[in-house]
Design a protein around this motif. Structure first.
Motif, mmCIF file in Angstrom:
data_model
loop_
_atom_site.group_PDB
_atom_site.id
_atom_site.type_symbol
_atom_site.label_atom_id
_atom_site.label_comp_id
_atom_site.label_asym_id
_atom_site.label_seq_id
_atom_site.Cartn_x
_atom_site.Cartn_y
_atom_site.Cartn_z
ATOM 1 N N ILE A 10 0.844 -1.199 0.000
ATOM 2 C CA ILE A 10 0.000 0.000 0.000
ATOM 3 C C ILE A 10 0.883 1.254 0.000
ATOM 4 O O ILE A 10 0.649 2.192 -0.771
ATOM 5 N N GLN A 11 1.909 1.256 0.844
ATOM 6 C CA GLN A 11 2.794 2.412 0.934
ATOM 7 C C GLN A 11 3.546 2.647 -0.378
ATOM 8 O O GLN A 11 3.766 3.792 -0.768
ATOM 9 N N LEU A 12 3.942 1.563 -1.045
ATOM 10 C CA LEU A 12 4.610 1.725 -2.342
ATOM 11 C C LEU A 12 3.693 2.411 -3.343
ATOM 12 O O LEU A 12 4.125 3.268 -4.109
ATOM 13 N N GLU A 13 2.446 2.019 -3.320
ATOM 14 C CA GLU A 13 1.480 2.597 -4.263
ATOM 15 C C GLU A 13 1.123 4.034 -3.905
ATOM 16 O O GLU A 13 1.049 4.893 -4.778
ATOM 17 N N ARG A 14 0.935 4.296 -2.615
ATOM 18 C CA ARG A 14 0.437 5.592 -2.169
ATOM 19 C C ARG A 14 1.514 6.569 -1.722
ATOM 20 O O ARG A 14 1.265 7.766 -1.647
ATOM 21 N N GLY A 15 2.678 6.049 -1.362
ATOM 22 C CA GLY A 15 3.666 6.907 -0.723
ATOM 23 C C GLY A 15 3.287 7.089 0.738
ATOM 24 O O GLY A 15 2.170 6.796 1.134
ATOM 25 N N PHE A 16 4.233 7.562 1.538
ATOM 26 C CA PHE A 16 3.919 7.784 2.949
ATOM 27 C C PHE A 16 3.236 9.136 3.107
ATOM 28 O O PHE A 16 3.276 9.974 2.215
ATOM 29 N N ALA A 17 2.600 9.322 4.257
ATOM 30 C CA ALA A 17 1.850 10.552 4.528
ATOM 31 C C ALA A 17 2.282 11.110 5.879
ATOM 32 O O ALA A 17 2.883 10.410 6.692
ATOM 33 N N ASP A 18 1.981 12.365 6.106
ATOM 34 C CA ASP A 18 2.285 12.981 7.401
ATOM 35 C C ASP A 18 1.172 12.766 8.411
ATOM 36 O O ASP A 18 1.374 12.949 9.612
ATOM 37 N N THR A 19 -0.003 12.394 7.920
ATOM 38 C CA THR A 19 -1.149 12.119 8.777
ATOM 39 C C THR A 19 -1.899 10.924 8.190
ATOM 40 O O THR A 19 -1.665 10.522 7.056
ATOM 41 N N VAL A 20 -2.807 10.388 8.965
ATOM 42 C CA VAL A 20 -3.655 9.305 8.460
ATOM 43 C C VAL A 20 -4.584 9.910 7.407
ATOM 44 O O VAL A 20 -5.351 10.826 7.702
ATOM 45 N N ASP A 21 -4.469 9.409 6.188
ATOM 46 C CA ASP A 21 -5.210 10.008 5.074
ATOM 47 C C ASP A 21 -6.110 9.015 4.344
ATOM 48 O O ASP A 21 -6.570 9.285 3.237
ATOM 49 N N VAL A 22 -6.350 7.850 4.962
ATOM 50 C CA VAL A 22 -7.292 6.888 4.390
ATOM 51 C C VAL A 22 -8.255 6.438 5.491
ATOM 52 O O VAL A 22 -7.874 6.327 6.656
ATOM 53 N N SER A 23 -9.487 6.209 5.103
ATOM 54 C CA SER A 23 -10.469 5.698 6.057
ATOM 55 C C SER A 23 -10.193 4.213 6.305
ATOM 56 O O SER A 23 -9.478 3.561 5.531
ATOM 57 N N ASN A 24 -10.756 3.700 7.358
ATOM 58 C CA ASN A 24 -10.599 2.280 7.640
ATOM 59 C C ASN A 24 -11.184 1.431 6.510
ATOM 60 O O ASN A 24 -10.617 0.392 6.149
ATOM 61 N N GLU A 25 -12.287 1.881 5.932
ATOM 62 C CA GLU A 25 -12.913 1.143 4.830
ATOM 63 C C GLU A 25 -11.992 1.124 3.610
ATOM 64 O O GLU A 25 -11.840 0.090 2.954
ATOM 65 N N GLU A 26 -11.383 2.260 3.309
ATOM 66 C CA GLU A 26 -10.461 2.326 2.176
ATOM 67 C C GLU A 26 -9.225 1.465 2.442
ATOM 68 O O GLU A 26 -8.752 0.758 1.547
#
Length: 184
Positions: free
Chosen positions: A84-100
């Motif tokens: 998931i991180q490879l696809e999305r890159g890292f973030a500074d905050t939680v940027d996805v919902s639990n469902e996503e």
């Protein structure tokens, strides 16, 4: 589909369902806090889990009370987080919902299953004749390869990418879970 291959697929799905249930519970407790992990930190997290398995295999004793199998489960879940991180890159905050996050988890878990079925066909269930300690060593080797690729900023000449190594880590860890369950 051969009987043994069908059994492997069922066992694989069972392990992945167990891992998914734990992942979902941790999402409830922590949300997708792992979105903050940079690639090198995620690699180090995979490393400490695999290193602990190897340590327990050698020492034959756990002072913390948790065994090898939960570490294989952690490797599976962190492997999927890595994809998931490879696809999305890292973030500074939680940027996805639990469902996503769960939808992403399911997609990559399914990709791992599909890859395992293809490789299992070509290698003809060879993993069943291997020792669990070999899975551990192969996982540690894959993690070392990921570290090298990260150190090269992804500029490799002939090797598979980080994603292929994560997939292999997931699949070896699933095999470890299966073999340990069969031994009990």
């Amino acid at each position: 589909m051969a009987k043994e291959t069908q059994r492997t697929e069922e066992q694989f799905k069972g392990v992945m369902a167990e891992c998914r249930a734990l992942f979902e519970k941790k999402l409830h407790d922590y949300s997708a806090s792992w979105r903050i992990l940079r690639p090198s930190s995620l690699t180090d997290q995979l490393f400490i889990k695999a290193k602990r398995i190897r340590s327990l295999e050698i020492k034959q004793e756990s002072l913390v009370g948790e065994g090898i199998r939960p570490e294989f489960v952690a490797l599976i879940n962190y492997g999927i987080v890595g994809l998931i991180q490879l696809e999305r890159g890292f973030a500074d905050t939680v940027d996805v919902s639990n469902e996503e996050a769960m939808a992403l988890y399911d997609r990559f878990a399914n990709e791992a299953l599909e890859l395992m079925l293809k490789k299992n066909h070509d290698y003809d269930e060879a993993w069943r004749s291997m020792r669990v300690s070999s899975y551990t060593d192969f996982i540690l080797t894959k993690i070392q390869r990921v570290k090298e690729i990260e150190d090269l900023s992804g500029q490799t000449l002939v090797s598979e990418g980080i994603d292929a190594n994560y997939m292999d880590i997931i699949n070896y860890a699933v095999f470890g879970c299966i073999k340990l369950s069969e031994a009990n």
